[in-house]
Design an enzyme around this catalytic site. Structure first.
Site, PDB file in Angstrom:
ATOM      1  N   HIS A 266       0.594  -1.103  -0.067  1.00  0.00           N
ATOM      2  CA  HIS A 266       0.033  -0.085  -0.117  1.00  0.00           C
ATOM      3  C   HIS A 266       0.749   1.273   0.014  1.00  0.00           C
ATOM      4  O   HIS A 266       0.892   2.204  -0.942  1.00  0.00           O
ATOM      5  CB  HIS A 266      -1.129   0.021   1.120  1.00  0.00           C
ATOM      6  CG  HIS A 266      -1.827  -1.055   1.264  1.00  0.00           C
ATOM      7  ND1 HIS A 266      -2.807  -1.440   0.082  1.00  0.00           N
ATOM      8  CD2 HIS A 266      -2.071  -2.084   2.238  1.00  0.00           C
ATOM      9  CE1 HIS A 266      -3.362  -2.598   0.263  1.00  0.00           C
ATOM     10  NE2 HIS A 266      -3.052  -3.133   1.589  1.00  0.00           N
ATOM     11  N   ASP A 317      -5.065  -8.290  -3.167  1.00  0.00           N
ATOM     12  CA  ASP A 317      -5.337  -7.989  -2.013  1.00  0.00           C
ATOM     13  C   ASP A 317      -6.573  -8.583  -1.358  1.00  0.00           C
ATOM     14  O   ASP A 317      -6.661  -9.875  -1.183  1.00  0.00           O
ATOM     15  CB  ASP A 317      -5.447  -6.606  -1.531  1.00  0.00           C
ATOM     16  CG  ASP A 317      -5.274  -6.179  -0.031  1.00  0.00           C
ATOM     17  OD1 ASP A 317      -5.200  -7.048   0.842  1.00  0.00           O
ATOM     18  OD2 ASP A 317      -5.299  -4.716   0.250  1.00  0.00           O
TER      19      ASP A 317
END
Length: 444
Positions: A266, A317
């Site tokens: 991220h 994810d």
């Protein structure tokens, strides 16, 4: 085993070439020849654009069971997390195998040949170890084998619910108690032809600062990949400053976590100093745009990170969708929205993030390229679907990245073996049914 694949169009380094023969022996590419006229006798024909297999550098397989169910009402990452905990509480090694097998088969259908599984669901409810302490991790490794793809099991240290806080009732399944106990358990896991063992730090809030170096040293001793959720939420940054007087990136740097085999996942809410620390240490960045927008996390400074020296990879994810082509273009399109300018990455650069650099982030350094000596992991994207028909072949890479979806993947080859042929999984013919049944089992 020897086989020759003939790609109608192939992405070689940064160029699309017509008529490329790929000779494969024992799972590796042994020769690459340009034969535009026609397929050589006996070759397996791949119509469309063939690229190296896609690498999904960040996955939580069990989050696939959340798809659709978390789109009702409003909230934040933190309210979404409570729903996620409920799914996690129902999983056993058997049900996790069934779910992950179907999820990894869905990935194969999307052209993904390697997955980085960020794995923290280690123990039975209440934190009691299974008779095999690695039963959950072994289930994931077996699931990937059944689905026909490679896996890097990023076994994750998850020891606390926040800075100075014990695990909550949901997180007891995740915790080994100490980093030393985590290292002892993980050391029993073994790599194989289709599986590598790596490490992960869930986040700076989930591993006490004094124990970060234990995880980093375990990975360093084995030259294994090390991943960490980093600055996904501003609340994490604020709590880290309150506890340690610095950002999460600085805390990781001070405890020896950053480096070329480390990937921050991220990397959304970073300071200029954070970006400089990540770039100068050649720490990678895994962007997960579909999840970052689904959870309203924000848009990370991917372009700036790359300019400063941080290699980029991509992950699906939480599996709001499983589509690495969407992740690739979303990174570019997010940057366009943020800056109001176009053209931050070429299609070739985005493909590199989805292939070679993604594999490198997972420790598969001999994958992600169509060249002699590389693993024979290939993905073919159709150029004649309603999304991709029309543009000239020399723009096939641009078409694939900016218009194609996972539904346009026609072939997936792993270690020279056809795992997906003409859009059908050869090992699990009805992937949709496998997904539906494995998810339904968690709700019964």
């Amino acid at each position: 085993m020897q086989v020759t694949y003939w790609a109608e169009h192939a992405w070689l380094d940064t160029n699309v070439e017509p008529g490329v023969a790929l000779e494969v022996t024992d799972g590796r590419i042994t020769a690459v020849r340009k034969e535009a006229e026609a397929p050589p006798p006996g070759a397996v024909v791949l119509r469309g654009l063939t690229v190296p297999g896609l690498a999904n550098a960040h996955s939580h397989a069990f989050h696939r069971a959340l798809r659709g169910t978390v789109q009702v009402g409003s909230g934040t990452f933190w309210t979404w997390r409570e729903v996620m905990y409920q799914v996690a509480s129902r999983l056993t090694p058997e049900t996790y195998f069934s779910l992950a097998r179907a999820v990894y088969a869905e990935m194969a259908l999307a052209g993904i040949t390697a997955v980085g599984e960020f794995h923290y669901l280690h123990h039975a409810p209440g934190g009691v170890a299974y008779s095999d302490p690695n039963a959950m991790g072994e289930a994931l490794i077996a699931a990937a084998a059944d689905a026909g793809i490679r896996i890097t099991l990023l076994d994750t240290a998850y020891l606390s619910s926040g800075f100075g806080k014990a695990p909550n009732k949901h997180q007891l399944r995740f915790s080994d108690g100490t980093a030393e106990a985590w290292a002892e358990r993980v050391s029993a896991l073994k790599s194989s032809d289709h599986a590598l063992i790596g490490a992960a730090i869930h986040s700076v809030r989930a591993v006490p600062a004094a124990q970060l170096s234990t995880v980093a040293q375990w990975a360093e001793a084995r030259r294994a990949p090390l991943h960490v959720h980093l600055s996904e939420q501003t609340a994490e940054n604020d709590a880290c400053r309150a506890a340690h007087g610095c950002t999460p990136t600085r805390l990781l740097a001070d405890h020896g976590v950053l480096g070329p085999r480390t990937t921050g996942v991220h990397n959304t809410h970073l300071t200029n100093e954070d970006i400089a620390l990540l770039g100068s240490s050649v720490t990678g960045t895994c962007m997960c745009p579909t999840t970052e927008r689904d959870l309203a996390d924000g848009i990370g400074p991917a372009a700036t990170l790359q300019r400063e020296g941080s290699p980029l990879s991509l992950g699906s994810d939480s599996h709001a969708v499983i589509d690495l082509l969407e992740e690739a273009r979303a990174m570019e399109l997010n940057e366009r929205l943020r800056t109001r300018t176009r053209g931050h990455w070429t299609a070739a650069a985005l493909l590199r993030a989805a292939t070679e650099d993604g594999h490198a982030a997972l420790g598969w350094h001999d994958a992600g390229r169509l060249e002699p000596g590389a693993l024979a992991d290939l993905t073919t994207v159709a150029l004649d679907s309603v999304r991709t028909a029309g543009p000239v072949p020399r723009l096939a890479a641009e078409t694939a990245v900016f218009a194609a979806t996972a539904a346009d993947v026609r072939h997936t080859v792993v270690a020279g073996r056809h795992v997906v042929r003409d859009g059908v999984h050869t090992l699990i013919p009805d992937v949709a049914r496998a997904l539906a049944e494995s998810i339904a089992a968690l709700r019964s």
